[in-house]
Design an enzyme around this catalytic site. Structure first.
Site, PDB file in Angstrom:
ATOM      1  N   GLN A  37      -0.370 -24.672  32.686  1.00 18.92           N
ATOM      2  CA  GLN A  37       0.196 -24.435  34.023  1.00 18.92           C
ATOM      3  C   GLN A  37      -0.930 -24.356  35.043  1.00 18.92           C
ATOM      4  O   GLN A  37      -0.665 -24.250  36.239  1.00 18.92           O
ATOM      5  CB  GLN A  37       0.964 -23.111  34.028  1.00 18.92           C
ATOM      6  CG  GLN A  37       2.152 -23.093  33.099  1.00 18.92           C
ATOM      7  CD  GLN A  37       2.673 -21.670  32.910  1.00 18.92           C
ATOM      8  OE1 GLN A  37       3.506 -21.197  33.689  1.00 18.92           O
ATOM      9  NE2 GLN A  37       2.190 -20.985  31.900  1.00 18.92           N
TER      10      GLN A  37
ATOM     11  N   HIS B  15       1.709 -28.305  36.386  1.00 17.80           N
ATOM     12  CA  HIS B  15       1.781 -27.868  37.786  1.00 17.80           C
ATOM     13  C   HIS B  15       0.803 -28.608  38.684  1.00 17.80           C
ATOM     14  O   HIS B  15       0.544 -28.184  39.806  1.00 17.80           O
ATOM     15  CB  HIS B  15       1.549 -26.350  37.886  1.00 17.80           C
ATOM     16  CG  HIS B  15       2.703 -25.535  37.363  1.00 17.80           C
ATOM     17  ND1 HIS B  15       2.609 -24.203  37.040  1.00 17.80           N
ATOM     18  CD2 HIS B  15       3.994 -25.885  37.112  1.00 17.80           C
ATOM     19  CE1 HIS B  15       3.787 -23.767  36.617  1.00 17.80           C
ATOM     20  NE2 HIS B  15       4.637 -24.762  36.635  1.00 17.80           N
TER      21      HIS B  15
END
Ligand code: OAD
Length: 235
Positions: A95, A113
């Site tokens: 992430q 992300h």
């Protein structure tokens, strides 16, 4: 106790901000967290970009400066070493938008992300490109050939994370699932362990139990830089 990995295992690793904490990059939640200082919706949302792209660029410029000075820690190196042993039997999903997994030698980290050192057009489909520039207050927002504005290659709140098809495929193939340094509150990543559970042994590494702790077979409580280098027993 270690995590045993046999020749038949396929390993899915999800990393969060905690793995980079020992490299000096602040996490999002908890004491000193980024979201204690900034309001998400003012700097990391499509609405913020529409309203004030300069403010968004100031925020990501600050984060580029902080991440640009950071070096990988033993946790990142341990996962890179595991990749060189397991090859395509390891799926590393992060992430994080920093490049510390790559700096440590990981070649195939999937950045769900986005990536702090890439930018892209907010209008056309020109692919994301390497970009480590920082923007001064009141500077003009750079433009694409198409006339669109250049934005950070980041998945903002309200946007769909990248590479979800590959990620869900790897989750359904894995027999070992390990989450490292993630609070277990941001979807869809927080539910990855629930998808893997049942078929896979599920583990967590971090100094405190995450919000989704009940979905893990076992938690190893401690800093990832201390634990990861001695955690894997590859048969
Ligand atoms: P959080 O800031 O929510 O959680 C960080 C986790 O790292 C916490 O559970 C800490 O206990 C743990 N931690 C702290 N120090 C650690 C260490 N030395 N070793 C291991 N773990 C440690 O960060 P994330 O869960 O990654 O999204 O946040 C998920 C997403 O929310 C981020 O990707 C970001 C954020 O808003 C976007 O920007 C799209």
């Amino acid at each position: 106790m270690m995590i045993e990995i046999s020749a038949a295992d396929r390993v899915f690793i999800l990393t969060g901000a905690g793995i980079s904490a020992e490299s000096g990059i602040p996490t999002f939640r908890g004491a000193g967290g980024i979201w204690r200082t900034y309001r998400v919706e003012e700097v990391a949302s499509p609405h913020a970009w529409q309203r004030d792209p300069a403010m968004v660029w100031e925020f990501y410029s600050m984060r580029r400066r902080a991440a640009g000075a950071a070096k990988p820690n033993p946790g990142h190196f341990a996962l890179a070493a595991l990749e060189s042993k397991l090859g395509e039997r390891l799926f590393l999903c992060t992430q994080n938008v920093d490049n510390l997994h790559e700096q440590a030698g990981s070649r195939r980290a999937v950045h769900m992300h986005g990536e702090l050192f890439k930018s892209r057009c907010d209008t056309c489909r020109r692919p994301p490109f390497d970009d480590s520039r920082t923007y001064e207050p009141r500077a003009e927002i750079p433009r694409c050939e198409c006339g669109g504005q250049i934005r950070p290659h980041i998945c903002w709140f309200g946007e769909v994370p990248y590479d979800l098809d590959r990620i869900f495929q790897a989750l359904s193939d894995c027999t070992v699932f390990l989450a490292v340094g993630t609070s277990g509150v941001v979807e869809p990543a927080a539910s990855f362990v629930a998808r893997a559970r049942g078929r896979a042994r599920t583990y967590y590494v971090g100094p405190e139990e995450p919000a989704n702790a009940s979905a893990f077979t076992k938690s190893f409580l401690g800093k990832s830089g201390g634990l990861l280098p001695n955690l894997f027993d590859c048969k």
